[in-house]
Design an enzyme around this catalytic site. Structure first.
Site, PDB file in Angstrom:
ATOM      1  CG  PHE A  98      -2.675   0.475   1.194  1.00  0.00           C
ATOM      2  CD1 PHE A  98      -3.080  -1.154   0.095  1.00  0.00           C
ATOM      3  CD2 PHE A  98      -2.563   1.038   0.634  1.00  0.00           C
ATOM      4  CE1 PHE A  98      -4.485  -1.671   0.203  1.00  0.00           C
ATOM      5  CE2 PHE A  98      -4.705   0.677   0.009  1.00  0.00           C
ATOM      6  CZ  PHE A  98      -4.795  -0.310  -0.071  1.00  0.00           C
ATOM      7  CD  GLN A 233      -5.257  10.436   2.589  1.00  0.00           C
ATOM      8  OE1 GLN A 233      -6.307   9.207   2.796  1.00  0.00           O
ATOM      9  NE2 GLN A 233      -4.412  10.414   2.757  1.00  0.00           N
ATOM     10  CG  HIS A 235      -8.333   7.614  -2.667  1.00  0.00           C
ATOM     11  ND1 HIS A 235      -8.208   7.346  -3.508  1.00  0.00           N
ATOM     12  CD2 HIS A 235      -8.127   6.316  -1.088  1.00  0.00           C
ATOM     13  CE1 HIS A 235      -7.497   5.481  -3.266  1.00  0.00           C
ATOM     14  NE2 HIS A 235      -7.816   5.202  -2.172  1.00  0.00           N
ATOM     15  CG  LEU A 245     -11.199   4.560  -2.557  1.00  0.00           C
ATOM     16  CD1 LEU A 245     -10.908   5.531  -2.775  1.00  0.00           C
ATOM     17  CD2 LEU A 245     -11.288   3.257  -1.332  1.00  0.00           C
ATOM     18  CD  GLU A 248      -2.773   4.035  -1.186  1.00  0.00           C
ATOM     19  OE1 GLU A 248      -2.970   5.117  -1.128  1.00  0.00           O
ATOM     20  OE2 GLU A 248      -2.273   3.586  -0.401  1.00  0.00           O
ATOM     21  NE  ARG A 279      -5.074   5.958   0.781  1.00  0.00           N
ATOM     22  CZ  ARG A 279      -5.436   5.461   1.057  1.00  0.00           C
ATOM     23  NH1 ARG A 279      -6.672   6.272   2.074  1.00  0.00           N
ATOM     24  NH2 ARG A 279      -5.725   4.183   1.080  1.00  0.00           N
ATOM     25  CG  HIS A 359     -10.274   8.135   0.562  1.00  0.00           C
ATOM     26  ND1 HIS A 359     -11.755   7.303   0.237  1.00  0.00           N
ATOM     27  CD2 HIS A 359      -9.612   7.722   1.477  1.00  0.00           C
ATOM     28  CE1 HIS A 359     -11.347   6.359   1.313  1.00  0.00           C
ATOM     29  NE2 HIS A 359     -10.381   6.131   1.968  1.00  0.00           N
ATOM     30  NE  ARG A 401      -7.309   7.158   6.850  1.00  0.00           N
ATOM     31  CZ  ARG A 401      -7.042   5.846   5.733  1.00  0.00           C
ATOM     32  NH1 ARG A 401      -7.096   4.743   6.173  1.00  0.00           N
ATOM     33  NH2 ARG A 401      -8.307   5.970   4.650  1.00  0.00           N
TER      34      ARG A 401
HETATM   35  C1  LIG Z   1     -14.910   4.037  -0.050  1.00  0.00           C
HETATM   36  C2  LIG Z   1     -14.129   3.517   0.814  1.00  0.00           C
HETATM   37  C3  LIG Z   1     -12.470   2.475   1.919  1.00  0.00           C
HETATM   38  C4  LIG Z   1     -11.895   2.715   2.728  1.00  0.00           C
HETATM   39  N1  LIG Z   1     -10.800   1.521   2.561  1.00  0.00           N
HETATM   40  C5  LIG Z   1      -9.777   1.473   3.760  1.00  0.00           C
HETATM   41  C6  LIG Z   1      -8.980   1.004   3.828  1.00  0.00           C
HETATM   42  O1  LIG Z   1      -9.041   0.197   2.936  1.00  0.00           O
HETATM   43  N2  LIG Z   1      -8.236   0.510   4.806  1.00  0.00           N
HETATM   44  C7  LIG Z   1      -8.471   1.300   5.973  1.00  0.00           C
HETATM   45  O2  LIG Z   1      -7.860   1.622   6.885  1.00  0.00           O
HETATM   46  N3  LIG Z   1      -9.406   2.008   5.303  1.00  0.00           N
HETATM   47  C8  LIG Z   1     -10.165   2.755   4.445  1.00  0.00           C
HETATM   48  N4  LIG Z   1     -10.900   3.528   4.539  1.00  0.00           N
HETATM   49  C9  LIG Z   1     -11.044   4.454   5.745  1.00  0.00           C
HETATM   50  C10 LIG Z   1     -12.239   3.531   7.181  1.00  0.00           C
HETATM   51  O3  LIG Z   1     -12.565   2.945   6.524  1.00  0.00           O
HETATM   52  C11 LIG Z   1     -12.702   4.380   7.707  1.00  0.00           C
HETATM   53  O4  LIG Z   1     -12.315   5.765   8.197  1.00  0.00           O
HETATM   54  C12 LIG Z   1     -13.711   4.022   8.684  1.00  0.00           C
HETATM   55  O5  LIG Z   1     -14.283   2.883   8.620  1.00  0.00           O
HETATM   56  C13 LIG Z   1     -14.181   4.644   9.721  1.00  0.00           C
HETATM   57  O6  LIG Z   1     -15.131   4.126  11.047  1.00  0.00           O
HETATM   58  P1  LIG Z   1     -15.748   4.603  11.993  1.00  0.00           P
HETATM   59  O7  LIG Z   1     -16.040   3.506  13.183  1.00  0.00           O
HETATM   60  O8  LIG Z   1     -15.093   6.032  12.673  1.00  0.00           O
HETATM   61  O9  LIG Z   1     -17.118   5.209  11.324  1.00  0.00           O
HETATM   62  P2  LIG Z   1     -17.959   4.463  10.374  1.00  0.00           P
HETATM   63  O10 LIG Z   1     -17.980   3.229  10.140  1.00  0.00           O
HETATM   64  O11 LIG Z   1     -18.240   5.556   8.958  1.00  0.00           O
HETATM   65  O12 LIG Z   1     -19.221   4.372  11.771  1.00  0.00           O
HETATM   66  C14 LIG Z   1     -19.697   5.300  11.752  1.00  0.00           C
HETATM   67  C15 LIG Z   1     -20.843   4.399  12.779  1.00  0.00           C
HETATM   68  O13 LIG Z   1     -21.573   6.368  13.262  1.00  0.00           O
HETATM   69  C16 LIG Z   1     -22.903   6.228  12.909  1.00  0.00           C
HETATM   70  N5  LIG Z   1     -23.282   6.992  13.534  1.00  0.00           N
HETATM   71  C17 LIG Z   1     -23.048   8.290  12.873  1.00  0.00           C
HETATM   72  N6  LIG Z   1     -24.078   9.585  12.952  1.00  0.00           N
HETATM   73  C18 LIG Z   1     -24.390   9.114  14.102  1.00  0.00           C
HETATM   74  C19 LIG Z   1     -26.053   9.167  14.822  1.00  0.00           C
HETATM   75  N7  LIG Z   1     -25.543  11.198  14.648  1.00  0.00           N
HETATM   76  N8  LIG Z   1     -26.450   9.361  15.652  1.00  0.00           N
HETATM   77  C20 LIG Z   1     -26.242   8.021  15.933  1.00  0.00           C
HETATM   78  N9  LIG Z   1     -25.334   7.235  15.016  1.00  0.00           N
HETATM   79  C21 LIG Z   1     -24.722   7.677  14.221  1.00  0.00           C
HETATM   80  C22 LIG Z   1     -23.052   5.240  12.113  1.00  0.00           C
HETATM   81  O14 LIG Z   1     -24.895   4.799  12.355  1.00  0.00           O
HETATM   82  C23 LIG Z   1     -22.377   3.941  11.851  1.00  0.00           C
HETATM   83  O15 LIG Z   1     -22.568   3.475  12.706  1.00  0.00           O
HETATM   84  C24 LIG Z   1     -11.673   3.608   3.139  1.00  0.00           C
HETATM   85  C25 LIG Z   1     -13.095   4.521   3.224  1.00  0.00           C
HETATM   86  C26 LIG Z   1     -13.443   4.345   2.967  1.00  0.00           C
HETATM   87  C27 LIG Z   1     -15.027   5.810   1.665  1.00  0.00           C
END
Ligand SMILES: Cc1cc2nc3c(=O)[nH]c(=O)nc-3n(C[C@H](O)[C@H](O)[C@H](O)COP(=O)(O)OP(=O)(O)OC[C@H]3O[C@@H](n4cnc5c(N)ncnc54)[C@H](O)[C@@H]3O)c2cc1C
Length: 597
Positions: A98, A233, A235, A245, A248, A279, A359, A401
């Site tokens: 990566f 960031q 991407h 997306l 990568e 990135r 991203h 990141r």
């Molecule tokens: C398309 C894509 C591909 C990616 N690929 C990678 C990768 O390969 N490797 C990597 O390391 N990172 C990757 N990332 C980044 C990474 O996936 C995210 O940064 C990470 O998953 C965020 O996780 P999280 O638990 O913080 O939030 P999320 O998984 O987004 O979850 C947020 C949660 O908060 C809840 N929520 C939000 N607002 C409220 C509210 N007001 N009330 C109640 N609940 C709420 C939602 O219901 C959800 O359950 C990628 C991101 C994207 C968009």
């Protein structure tokens, strides 16, 4: 991960506006970083160095070392929970390359002619553990199942609208039940905000529609700071115009970007790691090519090519051996599917049109390494409040990141926060909350519903996304940022008078989308304020009017506060630097260096 850990010792509930397995983590594709050294030599120290350099040195170094050390244990934890990782031939967890993940080149020779393999001080390393290109999906499913097994209580499709703050402490939340619009009060000893990112602030984004930054916005409204918001960031490889997306992992597995002349342009911008540079570097390079008229057909996109013939011609196969189409298809099944579905392009036979897409938020709610939220530059803790994941800023990503470092941030710091919350909850009694803590939320919703329908709110949201993309995007200047600031202030004024059509109580998604838009506006305000204030270029923040990194004045984190209407202030706090003994002197373990790839 936090709920799972905390529920081992104390009663724990998860409140989620989405059905939990629909969270954006499920869209994460490429992998999760940990120096397992399953395919080649590696160490957590290599990973820590890459993370700090990747973040353009704005990373808190203790937090980064914790991340990279505990990553290894967390991956084996996930494996033992049943996560179906891809395997190596001898049955170990498979790993891929990566961007920005490297190790010292064992054949490095400083006298070797430039451009030759031996002249490269560092070479790419296979560090990203993966389950095909659906790694996040597998993590989310695995953790959800474990939580159910462990007896975590889930409030699915409950939308948090407020924190209950008493005497500077957090004692619960107010949430709306989406099916009925009923407001619920959750009285808790500890609250953890893990609401994810806020890419919906920008016009072209890889983020799901739900990523509206509700948690950080609500904290900001309660007078808490947001850290390093100027670092957002982009991407490099989003599907042209749609922003969806293309991981990568495409480049990790040998894919290459080309301009209109068929040139592998990254050779020019990052002679060492080329397409696997970080990135921010790749996104800026695409902009440079487009500005120089070398976008495809003179337009604002370039090509990403993952055809087996291309990988073989440029010898970019990660195994060093030639590959065929079946191999490419087996490594990147979902990506290939996306391209066929959304672009009508078959990446096995044709290159894919791509452009940078908004991203990932490096910034967010400031925390320490136990997930505890901090209220100021001195590190004062907000009792009862925690944050982890993309909504938080423990600052392991600094100014940029590295790919695969977010998923590992979630599990390492989710686990730490869950443990800290349980420990604290066992030692403390419930603290009282005032009667009707939901009253301010009720009043705000009633006001919105009682106003007649006005100009369509979606038009205002589009205006925010356009000004953020154009004026606070990959490149910025004082002029564009001032424009963004004025636009956002104007939109915030108009927001106060919005009325919506649907006045109902059953699944009133219009109401919730307007409230989410309000959160994005607040975060846009904080982002622009921090970006205007930082008069240097570093990582994901590129000021064309201040093109250089300025360590003398800006080797520090920003904290943006809101006070009063449209009033912001930005203060700074020191970066955590590890000092070591060397030849009888105290010197930085990770000395500042010019960031080149
Ligand atoms: C398309 C894509 C591909 C990616 N690929 C990678 C990768 O390969 N490797 C990597 O390391 N990172 C990757 N990332 C980044 C990474 O996936 C995210 O940064 C990470 O998953 C965020 O996780 P999280 O638990 O913080 O939030 P999320 O998984 O987004 O979850 C947020 C949660 O908060 C809840 N929520 C939000 N607002 C409220 C509210 N007001 N009330 C109640 N609940 C709420 C939602 O219901 C959800 O359950 C990628 C991101 C994207 C968009």
């Amino acid at each position: 991960m936090a709920a799972l850990e905390s529920s081992k010792r104390v009663g724990t509930a998860v409140v989620s506006k989405l059905y939990p397995t629909r969270s954006h983590t499920g869209a994460a594709q490429g992998g999760i970083a940990a120096a397992l050294a399953n395919l080649e030599d590696d160490s957590w120290e290599n990973h820590a160095y890459d993370t700090i350099k990747g973040g353009d040195f704005l990373v808190d170094q203790t937090a980064a070392e914790v991340l990279c050390r505990e990553a290894v244990e967390c991956i084996y934890d996930l494996e033992h929970m049943g996560l179906p990782f891809d395997r190596t031939a001898d049955g170990r967890i498979s790993q891929r390359r990566f961007g920005g993940h490297s190790k010292p080149n064992p054949k490095y020779d400083p006298t070797a002619p430039p451009g030759t393999d031996n002249a490269r001080p560092r070479v790419p390393v296979q560090r990203a553990c993966h389950a095909a290109d659906r790694t996040g999906h597998m993590i989310l499913q695995t953790l959800y199942q474990q939580c159910i097994k462990q007896g975590v209580t889930f409030f699915d499709e409950f939308h948090m609208l407020d924190l209950i703050m008493v005497d500077g402490e957090c004692r619960g939340i107010v949430a709306l039940e989406i099916a009925t619009s009923e407001l619920h009060v959750f009285h808790a000893k500890n609250v953890l905000i893990a609401t994810g990112g806020f890419g919906r602030m920008f016009k072209v984004s890889s983020n799901a529609y739900a990523l509206t930054g509700d948690g950080p916005a609500i904290a900001y409204r309660h007078g808490l700071p947001l850290e390093d918001m100027e670092f957002y960031q982009f991407h490099p490889t989003g599907i042209y115009r749609l922003g969806i997306l293309l991981s990568e992992a495409c480049r990790g597995d040998g894919g290459i970007m080309f301009n209109d002349k068929g040139e592998r342009f990254m050779e020019k911008y990052a002679p060492n790691l080329k397409d696997l540079a970080s990135r921010d570097v790749c996104s800026r390079s695409i902009y440079q090519e487009v500005r120089a008229g070398r976008g495809i057909g003179g337009k604002d996109f370039v090509y990403l090519d993952i055809r087996a013939d291309t990988i073989n011609k440029y010898k970019t196969s990660p195994t060093g051996k030639p590959v065929d189409s079946a191999w490419v298809e087996s490594r990147l099944p979902d990506i290939i599917d996306f391209a066929r579905t959304y672009l009508g392009v078959d990446p096995i036979h044709e290159p894919m049109p791509i452009q940078p897409t908004a991203h990932y938020a490096m910034g967010g709610i400031p925390t320490n390494v136990h997930g505890q939220v901090l209220r100021d530059a001195e590190g004062t803790i907000v009792a009862g409040l925690y944050s982890a994941g993309e909504s938080a800023c423990v600052s392991v990503h600094g100014a940029n990141r590295l790919g695969t470092n977010s998923l590992v941030d979630l599990v390492v710091y989710g686990r730490r926060a869950g443990r800290a919350m349980a420990r604290d909850a066992l030692e403390r009694e419930f603290q009282p909350i005032p009667p009707h803590p939901e009253a301010p939320t009720r009043t705000a919703i009633d006001a919105l519903l009682s106003r007649p329908r006005t100009e369509p709110w979606a038009k205002l949201r589009d205006a925010m996304q356009v000004t953020m993309m154009d004026n606070c995007g990959v490149y910025r200047t004082a002029e564009t940022l001032t424009k963004a600031r004025d636009d956002i202030a104007d939109l915030k004024r108009r927001y106060q008078h919005l009325g919506i059509q649907d006045k109902g109580t059953v699944f009133n998604t219009g109401l919730l989308e307007v409230l989410e838009f309000g959160c994005l506006l607040d975060l846009a305000e904080a982002t622009v304020a921090a970006a205007l204030s930082r008069r240097e270029s570093r990582g994901g923040h590129s000021r064309e009017d201040f093109p250089n990194r300025d360590d003398a004045n800006f080797f520090k984190h920003s904290l943006a506060y809101s006070y009063g209407e449209n009033q912001t202030s930005v203060v700074y706090k020191d970066v955590d630097v590890i000092m070591v003994e060397k030849d009888g002197q105290r010197v930085p373990k990770y000395p500042l260096e010019v960031r080149k790839y």
